[in-house]
Design an enzyme around this catalytic site. Sequence first.
Site, short mmCIF file in Angstrom:
data_model
loop_
_atom_site.label_atom_id
_atom_site.label_comp_id
_atom_site.label_asym_id
_atom_site.label_seq_id
_atom_site.Cartn_x
_atom_site.Cartn_y
_atom_site.Cartn_z
N ASP A 32 -4.89 -2.04 -0.34
CA ASP A 32 -6.07 -1.31 0.00
C ASP A 32 -6.28 0.08 -0.63
OD1 ASP A 32 -5.99 -3.29 1.76
OD2 ASP A 32 -4.98 -2.43 3.22
N THR A 88 7.42 -6.96 7.91
CA THR A 88 8.56 -5.94 7.62
C THR A 88 8.03 -4.61 7.06
OG1 THR A 88 7.80 -6.60 5.26
CG2 THR A 88 9.76 -8.06 6.62
#
Length: 220
Positions: free
Chosen positions: A72, A61
């Site tokens: 991150d 998705t």
Amino acid sequence: MTDENIFLFIPNLIGFARVILAVASCFFMTTDPWITVGLYLVSGFLDAFDGQAARHFQQSTKFGAVLDMVTDRCTTLCLFIVLGHFYPPYLVAFQMLAVLDIASHWIHMYSSLIRGDSSHKTIDLAGNPVLRYYYTNRYVLFFFCSANELFFASLYFLHFAPGPLLPVPWAAEPWGIWKLIAFASGPFCGMKQLISVIQMIVASKNIAVIDVSERSRLRS
């Protein structure tokens, strides 16, 4: 048909677990490097696993791609904040690195999604050759990402202790392992930052091309 709950997709649940681990690591960053790194390594393992889960369960998705990238970037930002605290003379350098990391990835992600890609790691093969090689060769990608993280991790550990001492031919005194790792990985970390600059420039040009195309279509 019942609407799917994207937030409960298995890879996205893994992504939420990474967020929890990242938040937990913040509580130990300035006091216990080993717990911090342990949490980070588990998060890294899950990062490698969520992509496989997405493909296996056919649950890729756009939200998952964004969640992965934002996690991150926020984790890296937290590390830069701590390093700026540990090394005050280099605070501005860490601030600029944080700005480059966030800006380059966000602009590239936005460019990828408005072009219809499912991830910022999907590269147009007609695009910049440096980015094409960087993102399509998994060994190159792994090497530069690892060297980049090793450099900042070694600076982080170096604040607490030099680590085991090792003789080096270019110095009269032995170097600690963390200083040696920072010395070895530093040039590749610099190259990684250069790639981020290229990534930001190319993504900006891609967005500009889309803007020109849309404006031309509106005038026609």
